[in-house]
Motif scaffolding. Sequence first.
Motif, PDB file in Angstrom:
ATOM      1  N   TYR A 184       9.098  -6.919   0.990  1.00 46.97           N
ATOM      2  CA  TYR A 184       9.451  -6.897   2.419  1.00 46.97           C
ATOM      3  C   TYR A 184       9.669  -5.452   2.848  1.00 46.97           C
ATOM      4  CZ  TYR A 184      10.262 -11.944   2.072  1.00 46.97           C
ATOM      5  OH  TYR A 184      10.102 -13.294   1.874  1.00 46.97           O
ATOM      6  N   MET A 185       9.060  -5.088   3.980  1.00 50.07           N
ATOM      7  CA  MET A 185       9.366  -3.802   4.602  1.00 50.07           C
ATOM      8  C   MET A 185       9.571  -4.045   6.094  1.00 50.07           C
ATOM      9  SD  MET A 185       5.787  -1.631   4.883  1.00 50.07           S
ATOM     10  CE  MET A 185       5.209  -1.808   3.203  1.00 50.07           C
ATOM     11  N   VAL A 192      12.450  -4.434  -0.005  1.00 52.81           N
ATOM     12  CA  VAL A 192      13.172  -5.482  -0.748  1.00 52.81           C
ATOM     13  C   VAL A 192      12.118  -6.296  -1.491  1.00 52.81           C
ATOM     14  CG1 VAL A 192      14.539  -7.585  -0.591  1.00 52.81           C
ATOM     15  CG2 VAL A 192      15.137  -5.625   0.820  1.00 52.81           C
ATOM     16  N   PHE A 193      12.367  -6.541  -2.778  1.00 56.60           N
ATOM     17  CA  PHE A 193      11.444  -7.358  -3.577  1.00 56.60           C
ATOM     18  C   PHE A 193      12.149  -8.639  -3.992  1.00 56.60           C
ATOM     19  CE2 PHE A 193       9.831  -8.531  -7.862  1.00 56.60           C
ATOM     20  CZ  PHE A 193       8.560  -8.918  -7.469  1.00 56.60           C
ATOM     21  N   VAL A 194      11.466  -9.766  -3.752  1.00 47.89           N
ATOM     22  CA  VAL A 194      12.019 -11.079  -4.119  1.00 47.89           C
ATOM     23  C   VAL A 194      11.084 -11.721  -5.135  1.00 47.89           C
ATOM     24  CG1 VAL A 194      12.756 -13.341  -3.300  1.00 47.89           C
ATOM     25  CG2 VAL A 194      13.020 -11.338  -1.821  1.00 47.89           C
ATOM     26  N   PRO A 195      11.484 -11.802  -6.411  1.00 49.58           N
ATOM     27  CA  PRO A 195      10.620 -12.456  -7.418  1.00 49.58           C
ATOM     28  C   PRO A 195      10.409 -13.923  -7.069  1.00 49.58           C
ATOM     29  CG  PRO A 195      12.406 -11.231  -8.470  1.00 49.58           C
ATOM     30  CD  PRO A 195      12.721 -11.282  -7.007  1.00 49.58           C
ATOM     31  N   ASP A 196       9.162 -14.389  -7.250  1.00 43.78           N
ATOM     32  CA  ASP A 196       8.811 -15.788  -6.933  1.00 43.78           C
ATOM     33  C   ASP A 196       9.182 -16.151  -5.504  1.00 43.78           C
ATOM     34  OD1 ASP A 196       7.926 -16.196  -9.571  1.00 43.78           O
ATOM     35  OD2 ASP A 196       9.990 -16.550 -10.222  1.00 43.78           O
ATOM     36  N   LEU A 246      11.227  -8.150   9.520  1.00 43.03           N
ATOM     37  CA  LEU A 246      10.601  -7.737   8.267  1.00 43.03           C
ATOM     38  C   LEU A 246       9.182  -8.299   8.170  1.00 43.03           C
ATOM     39  CD1 LEU A 246      13.432  -8.161   5.595  1.00 43.03           C
ATOM     40  CD2 LEU A 246      12.873  -6.150   6.982  1.00 43.03           C
ATOM     41  N   GLN A 247       8.329  -7.578   7.452  1.00 36.13           N
ATOM     42  CA  GLN A 247       6.972  -8.035   7.188  1.00 36.13           C
ATOM     43  C   GLN A 247       6.838  -8.233   5.690  1.00 36.13           C
ATOM     44  OE1 GLN A 247       3.994  -5.355   8.677  1.00 36.13           O
ATOM     45  NE2 GLN A 247       2.302  -6.751   8.285  1.00 36.13           N
ATOM     46  N   SER A 248       6.272  -9.369   5.284  1.00 35.42           N
ATOM     47  CA  SER A 248       6.183  -9.666   3.847  1.00 35.42           C
ATOM     48  C   SER A 248       4.784  -9.402   3.314  1.00 35.42           C
ATOM     49  CB  SER A 248       6.583 -11.119   3.581  1.00 35.42           C
ATOM     50  OG  SER A 248       5.601 -11.991   4.083  1.00 35.42           O
ATOM     51  N   GLU A 278      -1.313  -7.404  -1.671  1.00 31.68           N
ATOM     52  CA  GLU A 278      -1.295  -6.896  -0.296  1.00 31.68           C
ATOM     53  C   GLU A 278      -0.490  -5.609  -0.207  1.00 31.68           C
ATOM     54  OE1 GLU A 278      -1.545 -11.210   2.034  1.00 31.68           O
ATOM     55  OE2 GLU A 278       0.395 -10.295   1.567  1.00 31.68           O
ATOM     56  N   PHE A 279       0.619  -5.549  -0.952  1.00 29.80           N
ATOM     57  CA  PHE A 279       1.448  -4.341  -0.903  1.00 29.80           C
ATOM     58  C   PHE A 279       0.693  -3.142  -1.484  1.00 29.80           C
ATOM     59  CE2 PHE A 279       4.604  -1.482  -2.883  1.00 29.80           C
ATOM     60  CZ  PHE A 279       5.228  -1.060  -1.722  1.00 29.80           C
ATOM     61  N   LEU A 280      -0.013  -3.359  -2.618  1.00 24.20           N
ATOM     62  CA  LEU A 280      -0.796  -2.262  -3.193  1.00 24.20           C
ATOM     63  C   LEU A 280      -1.900  -1.833  -2.234  1.00 24.20           C
ATOM     64  CD1 LEU A 280      -1.105  -3.459  -6.913  1.00 24.20           C
ATOM     65  CD2 LEU A 280       0.287  -1.590  -6.018  1.00 24.20           C
ATOM     66  N   GLY A 281      -2.413  -2.778  -1.450  1.00 22.98           N
ATOM     67  CA  GLY A 281      -3.451  -2.451  -0.468  1.00 22.98           C
ATOM     68  C   GLY A 281      -2.959  -1.556   0.655  1.00 22.98           C
ATOM     69  N   THR A 282      -1.640  -1.496   0.859  1.00 26.81           N
ATOM     70  CA  THR A 282      -1.102  -0.613   1.903  1.00 26.81           C
ATOM     71  C   THR A 282      -1.067   0.837   1.443  1.00 26.81           C
ATOM     72  OG1 THR A 282       1.211  -0.877   1.163  1.00 26.81           O
ATOM     73  CG2 THR A 282       0.372  -2.465   2.777  1.00 26.81           C
ATOM     74  N   ASN A 283      -1.299   1.053   0.138  1.00 23.21           N
ATOM     75  CA  ASN A 283      -1.360   2.417  -0.396  1.00 23.21           C
ATOM     76  C   ASN A 283      -2.808   2.907  -0.264  1.00 23.21           C
ATOM     77  OD1 ASN A 283      -1.535   4.740  -1.944  1.00 23.21           O
ATOM     78  ND2 ASN A 283      -0.141   3.989  -3.521  1.00 23.21           N
ATOM     79  N   PRO A 284      -3.104   3.807   0.683  1.00 17.80           N
ATOM     80  CA  PRO A 284      -4.502   4.207   0.946  1.00 17.80           C
ATOM     81  C   PRO A 284      -5.206   4.743  -0.291  1.00 17.80           C
ATOM     82  CG  PRO A 284      -3.043   5.043   2.656  1.00 17.80           C
ATOM     83  CD  PRO A 284      -2.155   4.505   1.567  1.00 17.80           C
TER      84      PRO A 284
END
Length: 344
Positions: A56-57, A186-190, A200-202, A207-213
């Motif tokens: 979440y960011m 914030v990271f929520v396992p499972d 917040l956007q999940s 998907e999170f790695l895809g936000t790293n150009p």
Amino acid sequence: MNLAWKDIKKNKVKFLILGSIVFLVSLLTFIISGLANGLSQDNAALIKDLPEGQFYMSADADETYTLSRIDRSIQDELLTNQKDAVAFSIQMGFVNDASDKQQGVAFVTSTDSKLFENVKPGEILLDSSLKEAGIKVGDTLTNNQFSGEFVVKGFVDQKKYSHAPVAYISMEDYKEMYRVEAMQLVFVPDGDVSHEIDGLQSFSTKEFLGTNPSYSAEQMSLNMIIWFLVVISGMLFAIFFYMMNVQKIGLYGILKAIGLKTSTLFKMIWTQMLVITVISLILSVTLSQVFNMIAPKGMPFSLTFETTTQLSIVFLVIGFIGATLSGIQIKKIEPLQAIQQGEA
């Protein structure tokens, strides 16, 4: 099988050339795949080593974690209600060793969690790659944004982000260095994918790695090369067997005239494809795994058994399709016409 093997022995030079090409293409594919996996680990091992879950960011961060600031009340609610949830931040920076030499690192801090390393104020835990830079346990490191000194508490294996070794520091030291109170993520396992939180956007891990150009561009380029090589190998199969079939139209006509079924001829082509591909793959897998073991320590290379198996299956499927497409002309062969063409 017997017919296929006799044909291979009779035309062994042609099949040897095809096998060599498949061997070289598959070896190159395995090597590039190993580099892609290695670079992926080198770029995002910190995130990829986490279990499956949701990141979440803040929604107004435009999918850029460095701009994200999690509201404290929302963070507390998430950490209270979600099991094993953790808030953390990542900032690129550097530390100076005793000889004042700078070492680039990714500073990471988090709330209490077993998913991240936690250290006390004034302590720092580093990725083991910094041992090669001469840093030892007990050394003191400095940073121009930090008023005190960091004492190296220990090392962790394979923890990198954006190709930089991770440096775990305490939340107090992080807040002093970057003058911020809020955590970035914030990271929520499972975590439940459908669970939405206002403000917040999940993101899933992918998907999170895809936000790293840098990560997405790097992996996209390498994956494009890998699949391009796979397509080339499929085309080679189709072209080679097509040329072989054209040269053997007269032979196929005779075989059909004496009662050999078209399905038997297809089985012969598939058997030849299977023999060539399996032998080529055994050699290329063996060599790529040897390279995996002897690759220089600093080279980001990781070729797992799972990746090797997946690519081998893809090569077999592509080879089967290529051989089948080339054999379609066998169905159209008329025995008498083919024999006349063969005699001509």
